[in-house]
Write an enzyme that holds these catalytic residues in place. Structure first.
Site, PDB file in Angstrom:
ATOM      1  N   ASP A 144     -47.794  48.322 -45.210  1.00  0.00           N
ATOM      2  CA  ASP A 144     -48.903  48.068 -46.119  1.00  0.00           C
ATOM      3  C   ASP A 144     -49.814  49.297 -46.069  1.00  0.00           C
ATOM      4  OD1 ASP A 144     -50.953  47.111 -47.634  1.00  0.00           O
ATOM      5  OD2 ASP A 144     -51.457  45.436 -46.325  1.00  0.00           O
ATOM      6  N   ASP A 150     -44.269  38.319 -47.009  1.00  0.00           N
ATOM      7  CA  ASP A 150     -44.744  38.526 -45.646  1.00  0.00           C
ATOM      8  C   ASP A 150     -45.971  37.646 -45.454  1.00  0.00           C
ATOM      9  OD1 ASP A 150     -47.450  40.399 -45.122  1.00  0.00           O
ATOM     10  OD2 ASP A 150     -46.671  40.452 -47.172  1.00  0.00           O
TER      11      ASP A 150
END
Length: 378
Positions: free
Chosen positions: A94, A273
């Site tokens: 990320d 996720d």
């Protein structure tokens, strides 16, 4: 090798799909859930447990946290995150956009980028689209994310629109920097853009169209799972999936409960996720295909049956509910470890079963049977 996505099957009664994302560190069969390893570790779980018990195919790291600690110098010296943490399968990072969003009291966002104060020592840092690409090159994840602004919920339309346009401008800068740099460790990395627009249909549509125009290997859906009702989550996901290219994997960021996963798979999402399975595991909440149980409840005190006799992993079949409850009551680290292995194993089992039913052509009926059971309290 060139990263690519093969779409293998479509469920005839929903938008669910089964595919395979080929990366330099191995193939990822979709739909897939990705355990979150924020600071180069999935909390309390060894790499061999991720592979053998949990059957993880890909894990996450986080640019914000890894940039602050251990720092990119250490990661470069190690040869990238794969070498540093010993995980030899795919990794996604990320960009840190969500972490910057969560630091509302200690960050300032402007066109150049986001200035923030470290949660560790208060030191000041600047993330720009360009240096976030550079940091993710040094981390060496197979899939890296564009730097975006994640808006809160609720969010006024005017702010959501302004933020979305800045995210698009930042994406253009990310794309330029990504394409003028090279991977550092001898294998390909792919950049995924992120759809924003809060819960406003016209903004989500515009953002999805903009993101799709980049023709990236895959695309992400951001700015959800930030407190909006499930109905809005599903409506926005359905809308975005109808626009993003069918031949590219779709990654819904930060979602969610087991039921959320199945509902969003039905809408066309391929990758997920969430910290939920491990965070809740550390608070003794256990997920099973028949519902969820709070092991702190006294009812489990003398239950000597396995934690989950139907679990796919041996850990959950070996330890009893009474014993794991005792570990939590005694404050022993083994309790959260066992619970984390169990919950992650369950999540991976769930998406694996979804894949089997997509391939068999009966996913929707199976999903409709499963969802009501998943939210039951045992």
């Amino acid at each position: 090798m060139k990263m690519k996505f093969d779409l293998e099957a479509n469920d005839p009664h929903s938008n669910a799909r089964a595919g395979c994302l080929h990366t330099a560190h191995g193939d990822i069969q979709t739909p897939i859930f990705m355990p979150v390893g924020t600071v180069a570790t999935v909390k309390g779980v060894h790499q061999h447990e991720l592979t053998n018990d949990i059957k993880a195919q890909i894990i996450l790291g986080n640019t914000y946290h890894l940039y602050l600690r251990p720092g990119t110098d250490i990661l470069e010296q190690a040869g990238g995150l794969h070498k540093f943490n010993g995980w030899d399968k795919p990794i996604l990072t990320d960009s840190g956009g969500y972490q910057v969003f969560s630091l509302a009291h200690r960050r300032k966002i402007k066109e150049e980028g986001a200035t923030f104060a470290s949660h560790i020592d208060g030191s000041k840092h600047l993330f720009t689209p360009e240096n976030v690409m550079d940091v993710q090159r040094k981390i060496g994840a197979d899939i890296i994310m564009a730097f975006d602004e994640c808006t809160p919920y609720p969010c006024e339309y005017k702010y959501a629109k302004r933020s979305m346009h800045m995210t698009h401008r930042w994406l253009k800068r990310c794309w330029t920097r990504f394409n003028e740099t090279e991977p550092l460790y001898g294998y390909e990395q792919a950049l995924f853009p992120i759809v924003q627009g809060s819960v406003y249909k016209d903004l989500r549509k515009q953002s999805a169209e903009t993101i799709a125009s980049y023709d990236s290997v895959g695309n992400a859906i951001g700015g959800l799972s930030v407190g909006e009702p499930h109905e809005d989550l599903y409506e926005m996901t359905d809308l975005v999936c109808s626009i993003l290219p069918k031949e590219k994997p779709r990654y819904l960021m930060g979602v969610g409960t087991p039921a959320n996963l199945l509902e969003c798979i039905a809408l066309g999402v391929d990758m997920f996720d969430c910290v939920m399975p491990t965070r809740n595991a550390r608070h003794a909440l256990i997920y099973t295909k028949n519902g969820k149980m709070n092991l702190k409840n006294a009812k489990w005190k003398d239950d000597f049956s396995p934690l989950d006799p139907e679990a796919p992993n041996p850990t959950s079949r070996f330890y009893t509910k009474a014993y794991v409850r005792h570990l939590f009551a005694a404050g022993e680290l083994l309790g959260p470890q066992i619970a984390s292995i169990h919950n992650l194993s369950f999540y991976l089992w769930l998406v694996g079963e979804a894949r089997k039913h997509i391939l068999a052509g009966d996913f929707l009926a199976w999903k409709n049977e499963m969802v009501p059971k998943l939210d039951q309290r045992l």
